[in-house]
Design a protein around this motif. Structure first.
Motif, PDB file in Angstrom:
ATOM      1  N   LYS A 112       9.720   3.452 -15.359  1.00 17.88           N
ATOM      2  CA  LYS A 112      10.927   4.251 -15.101  1.00 17.88           C
ATOM      3  C   LYS A 112      11.115   4.560 -13.618  1.00 17.88           C
ATOM      4  N   ILE A 113      10.033   4.569 -12.863  1.00 17.42           N
ATOM      5  CA  ILE A 113      10.136   4.933 -11.444  1.00 17.42           C
ATOM      6  C   ILE A 113       9.811   3.772 -10.513  1.00 17.42           C
ATOM      7  N   ARG A 114       9.509   2.627 -11.076  1.00 14.38           N
ATOM      8  CA  ARG A 114       9.200   1.448 -10.263  1.00 14.38           C
ATOM      9  C   ARG A 114      10.406   1.130  -9.375  1.00 14.38           C
ATOM     10  N   GLY A 115      10.159   0.871  -8.116  1.00 17.12           N
ATOM     11  CA  GLY A 115      11.215   0.509  -7.173  1.00 17.12           C
ATOM     12  C   GLY A 115      11.860   1.683  -6.449  1.00 17.12           C
ATOM     13  N   MET A 116      11.579   2.915  -6.859  1.00 16.57           N
ATOM     14  CA  MET A 116      12.168   4.083  -6.198  1.00 16.57           C
ATOM     15  C   MET A 116      11.527   4.309  -4.826  1.00 16.57           C
ATOM     16  N   THR A 117      12.299   4.893  -3.932  1.00 18.68           N
ATOM     17  CA  THR A 117      11.792   5.394  -2.661  1.00 18.68           C
ATOM     18  C   THR A 117      12.039   6.888  -2.677  1.00 18.68           C
ATOM     19  N   LEU A 118      10.979   7.648  -2.754  1.00 16.73           N
ATOM     20  CA  LEU A 118      11.103   9.093  -2.926  1.00 16.73           C
ATOM     21  C   LEU A 118      10.630   9.854  -1.696  1.00 16.73           C
ATOM     22  N   ALA A 119      11.360  10.929  -1.400  1.00 16.76           N
ATOM     23  CA  ALA A 119      10.977  11.838  -0.325  1.00 16.76           C
ATOM     24  C   ALA A 119      10.106  12.970  -0.859  1.00 16.76           C
TER      25      ALA A 119
END
Length: 151
Positions: A112-119
């Motif tokens: 579900k979170i693969r590929g996200m760029t999170l701060a």
């Protein structure tokens, strides 16, 4: 008459809110000791200090648990004008910044979170999160100055 912040918080909470934190911030302590309250307050301050185009994640074992334990309290802390969310859309806005909401109930949740760029990320009940999801989450915190909070 209003109270001063040092009269409203216990010494550990005051230390956490006033002092610089790390890239990974894991709170520990007794049940009902105010960990969620103070971590959500610090999370809100952090998110509000980041660029408006940064993206964030709040997660728990389920979105229902996240809502019950954190989302309502966060809205109470910062006000409905500053934090709105939709569990059905799995998203929210905190001080105008995008907050994604995800449940992590099993090891497949990491996709579900693969590929996200999170701060930044906020994790409710880290011990309930599958290891595979947690390791993926750490790899997604790639924005400069990214932080993780957990209570």
């Amino acid at each position: 008459m209003s109270k001063k912040i040092d009269e409203m918080l216990n010494p550990k909470q005051l230390d956490f809110i006033l002092n610089e934190d790390s890239s990974i911030n894991l709170l520990s302590g007794a049940v009902r000791s105010g960990k969620t309250y103070i971590s959500l307050l610090k999370w809100a301050i952090f998110v509000g200090s980041m660029p408006s185009n940064a993206e964030f994640l709040m997660t728990g074992k389920t979105i229902t648990a996240l809502k019950r334990n954190c989302l309502g309290l966060l809205q109470e802390l910062v006000g409905k004008n500053n934090f709105t969310y939709s569990t059905s859309q799995k998203s929210g806005l905190l001080f105008g910044r995008q907050i994604w909401l995800e449940g992590a109930n099993d090891e497949r949740a990491e996709s579900k979170i693969r590929g996200m760029t999170l701060a930044g990320a906020y994790v409710d009940e880290l011990t309930q999160i599958p290891f595979e999801f947690y390791t993926m989450l750490l790899s997604r915190l790639s924005y400069k100055g990214a932080k993780l909070y957990e209570a």
